[in-house]
Design a protein around this motif. Structure first.
Motif, PDB file in Angstrom:
ATOM      1  N   ASP A 191       1.685   3.282   2.209  1.00 38.78           N
ATOM      2  CA  ASP A 191       0.318   3.689   2.438  1.00 38.78           C
ATOM      3  C   ASP A 191      -0.214   4.446   3.489  1.00 38.78           C
ATOM      4  O   ASP A 191      -1.431   5.092   3.214  1.00 38.78           O
ATOM      5  N   HIS A 214       5.023  -2.090   3.906  1.00 39.98           N
ATOM      6  CA  HIS A 214       4.667  -1.049   2.473  1.00 39.98           C
ATOM      7  C   HIS A 214       3.361  -0.335   3.416  1.00 39.98           C
ATOM      8  O   HIS A 214       3.488   0.912   3.385  1.00 39.98           O
ATOM      9  N   HIS A 227       3.050  -2.685  -5.082  1.00 38.81           N
ATOM     10  CA  HIS A 227       2.323  -3.590  -5.309  1.00 38.81           C
ATOM     11  C   HIS A 227       2.925  -4.885  -6.369  1.00 38.81           C
ATOM     12  O   HIS A 227       2.792  -5.847  -6.242  1.00 38.81           O
ATOM     13  N   HIS A 244       4.551   3.949  -5.764  1.00 42.71           N
ATOM     14  CA  HIS A 244       3.746   2.698  -4.952  1.00 42.71           C
ATOM     15  C   HIS A 244       2.994   1.834  -5.479  1.00 42.71           C
ATOM     16  O   HIS A 244       3.269   0.522  -4.803  1.00 42.71           O
ATOM     17  N   GLU A 246      -7.200   0.410  -4.448  1.00 46.66           N
ATOM     18  CA  GLU A 246      -5.880   1.331  -3.766  1.00 46.66           C
ATOM     19  C   GLU A 246      -5.782   2.293  -5.182  1.00 46.66           C
ATOM     20  O   GLU A 246      -5.611   3.063  -5.120  1.00 46.66           O
TER      21      GLU A 246
END
Ligand SMILES: [Fe+2]
Length: 137
Positions: free
Chosen positions: A125, A120, A84, A80, A65
Motif C-alpha cells: 500500500d 501489506h 487482497h 497487490h 483501492e
C-alpha cells in the motif's frame, strides 16, 4: 497537455492519495482495537463486532483501492490484488470459525493474518501511495 488539465490530474492524485491514506489509518485502528480487545479478554460479542467492522471495512476499501489501481494502470496490480484475495479468504475463514463458536481470534492463524494486513499496508500500500504522489507535481 494544458496547465489546467495537469493540475486537475495532480489534484485527483493528491485527493486519491489522501483518501487511501485515511482508509489505511482506519484499517490499522480497527486492527489495533481488535488486538487490544483480544488481549484484554473482552466479551466475544465485542470482539466479533470489531472483527465484523474490520471485514466490512476491508472489503469496501480493497474494492476502491483496486478500482483506483486500474484507473492508474498501476504496475503492481496483480500481486497487490493477490494480497487482497489472500487477506479476505483468511478473514472469511476466521469469521466462519467465529460463527461456529470457535474462538480462533487468539490463535496463531488470526494473529498471522493480522500481521500480514499490517505488513501489506506498510509495503504494497505504501508503494501505491508513493506511486500516486509521484503523479503530483
Ligand atoms: Fe492494498
Amino acid at each position: 497537455m494544458s496547465t489546467e488539465t495537469m493540475s486537475t490530474i495532480s489534484d485527483f492524485n493528491q485527493k486519491s492519495h489522501d483518501e487511501t491514506d485515511a482508509e489505511h489509518r482506519v484499517q490499522v485502528e480497527l486492527l489495533n482495537e481488535l488486538c487490544e480487545a483480544v488481549k484484554k479478554n473482552a466479551p466475544p460479542t465485542v470482539i466479533s463486532d470489531i472483527f465484523q467492522q474490520l471485514v466490512d471495512y476491508s472489503k469496501a476499501h480493497f474494492l476502491s483501492e483496486e478500482l483506483l489501481m486500474r484507473q492508474m494502470s498501476y504496475d503492481d496490480y496483480e500481486d497487490h490484488v493477490g494480497d487482497h484475495v489472500r487477506m479476505l479468504e483468511a478473514l472469511d475463514e476466521i469469521a466462519e470459525a467465529q460463527a461456529s463458536g470457535k474462538s480462533v481470534l487468539v490463535s496463531g492463524k488470526a494473529e498471522s493474518i493480522l500481521k500480514f494486513i499490517k505488513q501489506h499496508i506498510a509495503t504494497r500500500d505504501q508503494r501505491f501511495a508513493d506511486f500516486l504522489l509521484r503523479g503530483v507535481k
